[in-house]
Design an enzyme around this catalytic site. Structure first.
Site, mmCIF file in Angstrom:
data_model
loop_
_atom_site.group_PDB
_atom_site.id
_atom_site.type_symbol
_atom_site.label_atom_id
_atom_site.label_comp_id
_atom_site.label_asym_id
_atom_site.label_seq_id
_atom_site.Cartn_x
_atom_site.Cartn_y
_atom_site.Cartn_z
ATOM 1 N N CYS A 55 0.828 -1.209 0.000
ATOM 2 C CA CYS A 55 0.000 0.000 0.000
ATOM 3 C C CYS A 55 0.862 1.260 0.000
ATOM 4 O O CYS A 55 1.394 1.657 1.042
ATOM 5 C CB CYS A 55 -0.919 -0.023 1.222
ATOM 6 S SG CYS A 55 -1.914 1.461 1.382
ATOM 7 N N CYS B 195 -0.349 4.086 2.190
ATOM 8 C CA CYS B 195 -0.044 3.912 3.618
ATOM 9 C C CYS B 195 1.430 4.181 3.905
ATOM 10 O O CYS B 195 1.765 4.830 4.893
ATOM 11 C CB CYS B 195 -0.324 2.471 4.063
ATOM 12 S SG CYS B 195 -1.851 1.769 3.469
ATOM 13 N N ASP B 196 2.329 3.663 3.061
ATOM 14 C CA ASP B 196 3.744 3.605 3.434
ATOM 15 C C ASP B 196 4.671 4.497 2.603
ATOM 16 O O ASP B 196 5.855 4.621 2.924
ATOM 17 C CB ASP B 196 4.250 2.147 3.322
ATOM 18 C CG ASP B 196 3.463 1.217 4.249
ATOM 19 O OD1 ASP B 196 3.050 1.676 5.319
ATOM 20 O OD2 ASP B 196 3.263 0.043 3.882
#
Ligand code: NAP
Length: 313
Positions: free
Chosen positions: A138, A141-142
């Site tokens: 993701c 997300c990261d």
């Protein structure tokens, strides 16, 4: 714990990610005493991420597992009950619906399906071990953790192109690894990626090995050219696997309408084709797949279940 086999519950929620837990908070606050049944990964996909910085309300970010623990505590505070167990069979042909968990069964008048989706993985050694240590599924997300770094994205679809383009906000160089010489992604996303000077394409290429260990984290990947058979190692700090997701809907085949990829079809809000059965979160969402959108659809499912139950038996 509710009576197995005979008591008919108001609502059972399958899954305890942001969608399931939000549905639990809302239905519990409506005094419906929901039963949340979760499998081997309570908390869902967010428990495998580290810092979540885009969930509104946490200015400094919050750890994925902590966010899910807090949601669970919030649901329990209002009376939601939780059962750990693998659901083996679901019968939603007639009301009340029956959920089988091993040898036990539970009946309910309304059902909220929030079983999520699982990222498709490459199936290579170290892939799971280095999850959160360089390997990610993701970018939203990261990606932030890769400022000034060099990363690779596997896949040639819309997600891979979106993630590669998004990652150029942080990384100095983004390698796209694709197994063919043509992308599957939509023309608009392709053009955007091709125009981005930070993105380098590796065609006919697959990742044949993930390099690194738990201590050092990811150090690089081995690439194999499937046309020539040649292999080479490439150093990189991040590997984003974007080869699609698989919705967790096997239990509902032949009962709840789904699209050709297996995503449950929802009409108005969270309604499925079966009256009293609602679906929320990634199990019905191939497009957004964010914690906040999952939570939002969990809220919709809960409110619709409550209205449905208000109509009487
Ligand atoms: P996808 O369209 O299924 O693409 C998966 C990509 O991964 C394909 O390029 C595929 O290669 C590759 N792949 C699959 N298995 C692989 C393996 N084992 N090893 C190496 N490569 C592999 O998945 P997606 O990109 O996640 O998109 C899912 C759906 O969401 C699509 O309908 C998409 O349109 C939609 N979506 C839309 C948007 C948007 O509109 N903004 C954004 C994201 C997603 P091949 O091409 O060779 O099959």
């Amino acid at each position: 714990m509710p009576n197995k086999n005979n008591e008919v519950l108001n609502v059972i929620i399958l899954g305890s990610g942001p969608a399931g837990l939000t549905a639990a908070i809302y239905t519990a606050r409506a005094n419906l005493e929901p039963l949340v049944i979760h499998g081997s990964q309570p908390g869902g996909q967010l428990t495998t991420t580290t810092l979540v910085e885009n969930f509104p309300g946490f200015a400094e970010g919050i750890d994925g597992p902590v966010l899910m623990e807090e949601m669970e505590k919030q649901a329990r505070r209002f009376g939601a009950r939780f059962l750990a167990g693998e659901v083996t069979k679901v019968e939603c042909g007639s009301s009340p619906f029956t959920i089988h968990v091993g040898d036990d069964s539970y009946r309910c008048r309304s059902l909220i399906i929030a079983t999520g989706a699982s990222p498709r993985l490459l199936g290579l050694a170290h892939e799971k071990e280095l999850y959160g240590k360089g390997v990610s599924v993701c970018a939203t997300c990261d990606g932030f953790f890769y400022r000034g770094k060099e990363v690779a994205v596997v896949g040639g679809g819309d997600t891979a192109m979106e993630e590669a383009t998004f990652l150029t906000r942080f990384a100095d160089k983004v390698h796209v690894i694709h197994r063919r010489d043509a992308l599957r992604a939509s023309p608009a996303l392709q053009e955007r990626a091709f125009a981005n000077k930070k993105i380098v394409f590796h065609w006919h290429a697959v990742v044949s090995a993930i390099l690194g260990d738990k201590q050092k984290g990811l150090t690089g990947i081995r690439l194999k050219n499937v046309a020539s058979g040649k292999e080479e190692e490439m150093a990189c700090d991040g590997l984003f696997i974007a080869i699609g997701h698989v919705p967790n809907t096997g239990l509902f085949k032949g009962q709840v309408d789904m699209d050709e990829r297996g995503y449950l079809l929802t009409g108005s809000g969270a309604e499925t084709n079966i009256t009293g059965v609602f679906a929320a979160g990634d199990v019905q969402d191939p497009h957004f797949r964010q914690a906040i959108t999952a939570a939002g659809s969990g809220c919709m499912a809960a409110i619709q279940a409550e209205r449905f139950l208000d109509q009487g038996p």
